[in-house]
Design an enzyme around this catalytic site. Structure first.
Site, short mmCIF file in Angstrom:
data_model
loop_
_atom_site.label_atom_id
_atom_site.label_comp_id
_atom_site.label_asym_id
_atom_site.label_seq_id
_atom_site.Cartn_x
_atom_site.Cartn_y
_atom_site.Cartn_z
N HIS A 55 -8.16 -30.98 -45.17
CA HIS A 55 -6.86 -30.30 -45.11
C HIS A 55 -6.83 -29.41 -43.86
CE1 HIS A 55 -3.43 -27.84 -46.09
NE2 HIS A 55 -3.10 -28.73 -47.01
N ASN A 105 -1.01 -29.74 -54.70
CA ASN A 105 -2.12 -28.94 -54.18
C ASN A 105 -1.77 -27.46 -54.42
OD1 ASN A 105 -4.07 -27.62 -52.71
ND2 ASN A 105 -3.46 -28.46 -50.71
N GLU A 147 -0.22 -35.02 -42.85
CA GLU A 147 0.35 -33.67 -42.99
C GLU A 147 0.43 -33.03 -41.61
OE1 GLU A 147 -0.14 -31.96 -47.29
OE2 GLU A 147 -1.64 -31.16 -45.95
N GLY A 163 3.47 -25.62 -51.84
CA GLY A 163 4.25 -24.55 -52.47
C GLY A 163 5.05 -24.97 -53.70
#
Ligand code: 13P
Length: 266
Positions: A97, A12, A169, A239
């Site tokens: 998300h 992502n 997540e 990241g």
């Protein structure tokens, strides 16, 4: 014998990289990531980058995901892009998300409508769920996961649920790297809880088919430990996915896990 599922590695890119930076990353990834049996690599560029990346990328090696879309198929919704428009570009769309829930105030109903729109347009949803640190400390993790999951899936058939990807997540573990990292043995039970919820509501066949993955500060050093958690079928990487060296390292770690699992079965 049941065919083992491919390990999913999803990058992502979030709101990073302009068109030329995206193009450079794709050519580096192409060079450093090999096509491997047993793993599926997915790239989720920004909406702007998605189209040029789709022209450049080797579709046999990488699948594409969008990071968001709007739940109406067309109409007067200035600034939005629909799932219908994404159909020919993206195999997946990331939905729910935590950054969208928190910064753009997406609520449970909106996420449910997006999941339905995604299915209606033949795209596979990557549904993200996860609790905040406050919720975890208050012992509300299960309730939060239950509510997020049940609302998002409420318009779907068992067959549709079985095609989905669910990404756990935990909000407190996203982009922390040096800080509050989710330890693999700490989140194994949360992944199991999600799986059990799917089983309870949609049956064992759905539970066996649905793919459940983990996301939150995964990099080339930690990927393996997450992929070794029983029932963890992939990773959603933020990241580290815009660093070709790290992302290629994650793909290699996944391949080693696939190879070892195959050897164990022999
Ligand atoms: P980081 O890998 O940067 O923690 O991001 C995880 C994430 O939010 C992926 O969707």
């Amino acid at each position: 014998m049941k065919k083992p599922k491919k390990i999913l590695i999803i990058g992502n890119w979030k709101m990073n990289l302009n068109v030329s930076q995206a193009s450079l990353l794709v050519s580096r990834l192409d060079k450093h990531i090999k096509t491997r049996k047993g793993i599926e690599v997915v790239l989720a560029p920004s909406m702007l980058d998605l189209q040029p990346v789709s022209m450049q990328v080797d579709r046999r090696k990488f699948r594409l995901a969008a990071q968001n879309a709007y739940h109406h198929d067309e109409g007067a919704f200035t600034g939005e892009v629909s799932f219908t428009m994404l159909r020919e570009l993206a195999h997946y769309v990331i939905i729910g998300h935590s950054e969208r829930r928190i910064y753009f105030k997406e609520d449970l109903d909106e996420i449910r409508d997006k999941v339905s729109a995604c299915m209606r347009n033949g795209i596979t949803p990557i549904l993200c769920i996860g609790e905040t640190k406050t919720e975890r400390r208050a012992g509300e993790t299960r309730q939060v996961l239950h509510d997020q999951l049940m609302t998002a899936l409420s318009n779907l058939t068992a067959e549709e649920v079985s095609e989905m990807v669910i990404a756990y997540e935990p909000v407190w573990a996203i982009s922390t790297f040096e800080g509050d990292i989710a330890k693999p043995d700490e989140i194994g039970k949360d992944l199991t809880f999600i799986r059990d919820q799917v089983k309870e509501l949609y049956g064992v066949q759905t539970e066996e088919k649905v793919r459940i993955i983990y996301g939150g500060s995964v990099d080339d050093h930690s990927a393996r430990a997450y992929l070794e958690i029983p029932g963890c079928e992939g990773v959603l990487v933020g990241g580290a996915s815009i660093n070709y060296h790290k992302f290629a390292g994650i793909a290699e770690a996944a391949y080693r896990v696939v190879k070892e699992n195959a050897e164990e079965k022999e």
